[in-house]
Each structure stands twice: as C-alpha cells, then as structure tokens.
Design an enzyme around this catalytic site. Structure first.
Site, mmCIF file in Angstrom:
data_model
loop_
_atom_site.group_PDB
_atom_site.id
_atom_site.type_symbol
_atom_site.label_atom_id
_atom_site.label_comp_id
_atom_site.label_asym_id
_atom_site.label_seq_id
_atom_site.Cartn_x
_atom_site.Cartn_y
_atom_site.Cartn_z
ATOM 1 N N TYR A 41 1.244 -4.509 20.085
ATOM 2 C CA TYR A 41 2.260 -3.426 20.207
ATOM 3 C C TYR A 41 2.125 -2.659 21.173
ATOM 4 O O TYR A 41 1.151 -2.231 21.927
ATOM 5 C CB TYR A 41 1.974 -2.391 18.872
ATOM 6 C CG TYR A 41 2.013 -3.108 17.726
ATOM 7 C CD1 TYR A 41 2.528 -4.152 17.489
ATOM 8 C CD2 TYR A 41 1.186 -2.699 16.546
ATOM 9 C CE1 TYR A 41 2.751 -4.941 16.053
ATOM 10 C CE2 TYR A 41 1.477 -2.995 15.217
ATOM 11 C CZ TYR A 41 2.189 -4.296 14.966
ATOM 12 O OH TYR A 41 2.134 -4.797 13.722
ATOM 13 N N HIS A 97 -4.367 -0.649 -0.359
ATOM 14 C CA HIS A 97 -3.465 0.232 0.557
ATOM 15 C C HIS A 97 -4.283 1.361 1.008
ATOM 16 O O HIS A 97 -4.332 2.688 0.540
ATOM 17 C CB HIS A 97 -2.274 0.710 -0.560
ATOM 18 C CG HIS A 97 -1.382 0.124 -0.496
ATOM 19 N ND1 HIS A 97 -0.440 -0.021 0.688
ATOM 20 C CD2 HIS A 97 -0.641 -0.649 -1.363
ATOM 21 C CE1 HIS A 97 0.731 -0.855 0.390
ATOM 22 N NE2 HIS A 97 0.485 -1.152 -0.753
ATOM 23 N N GLU A 134 -1.871 13.039 -3.487
ATOM 24 C CA GLU A 134 -0.441 12.597 -3.953
ATOM 25 C C GLU A 134 0.397 13.676 -4.021
ATOM 26 O O GLU A 134 1.539 13.613 -4.017
ATOM 27 C CB GLU A 134 -0.615 12.049 -5.247
ATOM 28 C CG GLU A 134 -0.995 10.553 -5.281
ATOM 29 C CD GLU A 134 -1.305 10.000 -6.708
ATOM 30 O OE1 GLU A 134 -1.241 8.746 -6.788
ATOM 31 O OE2 GLU A 134 -1.485 10.613 -7.805
ATOM 32 N N ASP A 143 1.562 2.756 0.593
ATOM 33 C CA ASP A 143 1.916 3.105 -0.383
ATOM 34 C C ASP A 143 2.834 4.094 -0.624
ATOM 35 O O ASP A 143 3.778 4.369 -1.248
ATOM 36 C CB ASP A 143 1.266 2.804 -1.570
ATOM 37 C CG ASP A 143 -0.241 3.433 -1.282
ATOM 38 O OD1 ASP A 143 -0.378 3.938 -0.168
ATOM 39 O OD2 ASP A 143 -1.085 3.764 -2.489
#
Length: 395
Positions: A298, A98, A375, A103
């Site tokens: 894209y 990741h 985090e 995540d």
C-alpha cells in the site's frame, strides 16, 4: 436534521449488527456471511445496490432529492487470522477475529446509510457507500477501484471519508486526524534461504539455513538503524518465520516474511535495494542460496489538508469542541484507503474506542488477540459519517 439524536436511537441495532459480524469473522476478499449481513442491514432502504464481481464487496448509492455532487463513505469489513482471547460473550470461536475494529466500521457505515436515507428529501447530490473486503493486506480497495466503485453514482466523488477505531492510544469518543501523511506505505519482504538438509548431530555435512536466516533478521534491524535518518522513519518487523519439522533434523529451507513501513519515495527505494542486498550478502557468506523479494503493498495514506480541516469542523459542530484533537505525528500503520484518496480528495479520521475502565496507554492494541472496543462509539461514528456527507453536499 438531528443526526446525533437519530443515531443514538439506532444504538441497539448498531450493537446487534456489530456483534453479529464479530461472532463470524471472515478474512480476505471473500466474506460471504459478512456481505449477507450488510445486505440485510441495508434491506428496504432506497439504495442502488451492487456487489463485487471478484470480491464480496457491497456498493450502495443513495440519490438525494435534487442533483448535486457525490460523496464517498468507506467502511472495511474483513477480520484477521488471530485467535480471540477477549472472553467476550460474542467472541469468535475460530482462529479468526475482528481484532482491528472493522466490524464497528461496517456497523457505523450501515447506520449512516439508514440515517441519510431517512433524510433523503433534504440531500442535494449522491452518497456512495463503499463496504470493502480485504483491507488487511489483500488490496481490497484496489480491487474495488478496478471494478469501478468511484463511478458507481455516474460521476466521481468530490470527496471521500473513512473512520478507523482504535482500541488504545486515544480515549473513547475522541476523534483525531492530520492533513498530509497520516499512515505509512507498506511493503512485504519475502525471504527463503536455501541450504541442504541433514542430521542435527552432523551440521558439517549439511548446509543449515536456520542460522543464516536468523542472522538476516537481526542484521536487517541493524542495517536500518544505521542507514536512515531518524526524522524519516522506517520500520521492519518480521512477523512470520518458519523452518524445520523436528529438533534433530536440519531442514533444506528457512522462510521469513517481514512488513516494511516508510513515508517517502526515497526511503522506499533504498529499502527495496538494501533489504535484499543484506539477505543476499549473508547467504553468500554462509555458502547458501536465497530468494529475497521486496513486494509492493500500500502507498502512503495522505489526507487532503482542506478535507481534513472540513472533517475536524464537522466533528466539532456535531459532537462538541472537546471531541476532536489534532494528531501531531503520523503513525506507521498502513491502509489501502490510501488508494481511494490518491484518486479523490479525502481524509481518514481515527476514533478512540478504548474500552471502559482501560488505560489508553496500556490497553491491548489493534491486532492483539485481546483487543476490545467500546461499543458506545457506534452511534457517534454513524452520525459523523452521515454528517460529513450532509455538510459536504451542502458546501
């Protein structure tokens, strides 16, 4: 409702979910373990859940206590084919990682679902949660659109929002966005040079594709630097080059793939024609054949101006004036969330997640095997997802 305090109370759960996802990264459209983790995180909430038919997506609808419009919140779930070198105790052991923070996006969106479900009785309208696989080049958003994600609540959303964390550039906790073009269009140039193999000691008896392919790589850079206005930026990067099996063998073929980025339809059209012409011209000069194809991926990610201003105000109201800074220029990354906000007015915001003690200017970038994320941004991201929905439904 105090979404920020509620989100911070969920911080430990969000970290645990993020680390569970980080330890078992999956690539592409088929993410069975990731889907299982998301469904477990949403279990018991008053959501209407559906899963994808052709991909392991999760779509969840939360219906408020009274009728109203629908707002879409999107989080992407897939990882990258990168061997992790962060040294984190929950690092992935395989050759997948990741490395782009998806995540964290997934954990924040699951957290937002918990926050909003707890305040369902105060919502007038619906919140549509879009847990999407396959953002990293697999057109997961396009597949979910084709399967009807925009109609999952019974009516199309009036707005759509997404967050994207960054391991570099911005300090942890800072949100940024801009109205108009935010991210570039992406295409892939796929080239196979075809020659005739032989012994490395006698190249005159073979047709060596490797020097021609190498010449194409450098010539493409020169052609682009001399063919486009610097104020209409374009980028070409060769990320994959394969040829041969041994030092004394001239192979039959050499293959390379490049990502090509642009912001305007005119530039994209010129790139489509010009990159292929450069490769064909060099192949002809070497007496070789070439297959060169310019493949659409894209479109440009264009934030709606009003929705971007609305999201910026939401950040300031929820987290404080100092937590938002306007983005001056677009960047040449690309996103398939572009497909969602081509169909529905919306905005993507970036969230700085540079790890503690790291310099945003020098920290390993997204997609690096050393990319790491703070985090501590998880509760704030979950609160902002939820806050955007609450404020938009009340608008």
């Amino acid at each position: 409702m105090n979404l920020l305090d509620d989100a911070r109370a969920l911080a430990d759960d969000l970290v645990l979910l993020r680390r569970r996802l980080h330890a078992v990264p999956e690539v592409g459209l088929d993410l069975p373990r990731t889907q299982e983790a998301v469904l477990a995180a949403l279990d018991g909430l008053p959501l209407e859940l559906t899963t994808g038919r052709g991909l392991t997506s999760v779509t969840a609808v939360l219906r408020g206590a009274s009728p109203g419009p629908t707002v879409l919140l999107r989080g992407d779930m897939d990882a990258l084919p990168v061997a992790e070198r962060t040294g984190l105790p929950f690092a992935a052991a395989a050759d997948r990682m990741h490395a782009c923070g998806h995540d964290l996006h997934t954990a924040m969106l699951a957290g937002a679902a918990r926050l909003l479900a707890a305040h369902r009785d105060r919502l007038a309208g619906n919140v549509l949660f879009m847990f999407q696989p396959g953002e990293e080049g697999w057109n997961g958003a396009g597949h979910m659109l084709a399967e009807g994600v925009l109609d999952a609540a019974g009516e199309r959303p009036v707005a759509a929002y997404a967050l994207h964390v960054m391991s570099h550039t911005w300090p942890s906790g800072l949100f940024t966005a801009r109205g108009g073009p935010l991210l570039a269009a992406s295409n892939v140039l796929e080239v196979t040079v075809r020659g005739a193999g032989g012994h490395g000691s006698a190249p005159h008896r073979a047709k060596d594709p490797i020097p021609a392919a190498c010449e194409m790589v450098t010539a493409l850079q020169t052609w682009m630097s001399r063919s486009f206005d610097v104020f209409d930026p374009v980028v070409l990067t060769v990320g994959s080059f394969h040829a041969g099996t041994q030092s004394n063998i001239i192979p039959d073929t050499a293959t390379f793939h490049a990502t090509v980025r642009s912001f305007t339809a005119e530039a994209r059209a010129r790139l489509r024609e010009g990159t292929v012409a450069v490769c064909r011209g060099i192949a002809a000069a070497h007496g070789l054949d070439v297959d060169a194809e310019f493949v659409d991926q894209y479109p440009v990610t264009v934030n709606d101006g009003a929705e971007t201003a609305f999201a910026a105000d939401a950040v300031r109201e929820l987290l404080g004036e100092e937590r938002y800074a306007p983005m001056e220029n677009p960047i040449l990354g690309s996103e398939d969330f572009s497909r969602v906000i081509d169909a529905v007015p919306g905005a993507m915001l970036f969230l700085g997640a540079t790890p503690p003690g790291a310099d945003p200017d020098t920290a390993p970038a997204n997609h690096s095997p050393l990319a790491a994320f703070d985090e501590a941004v998880l509760p704030d991201g979950a609160a902002l997802y939820a806050g955007l929905a609450v404020r938009r439904l009340a608008a």
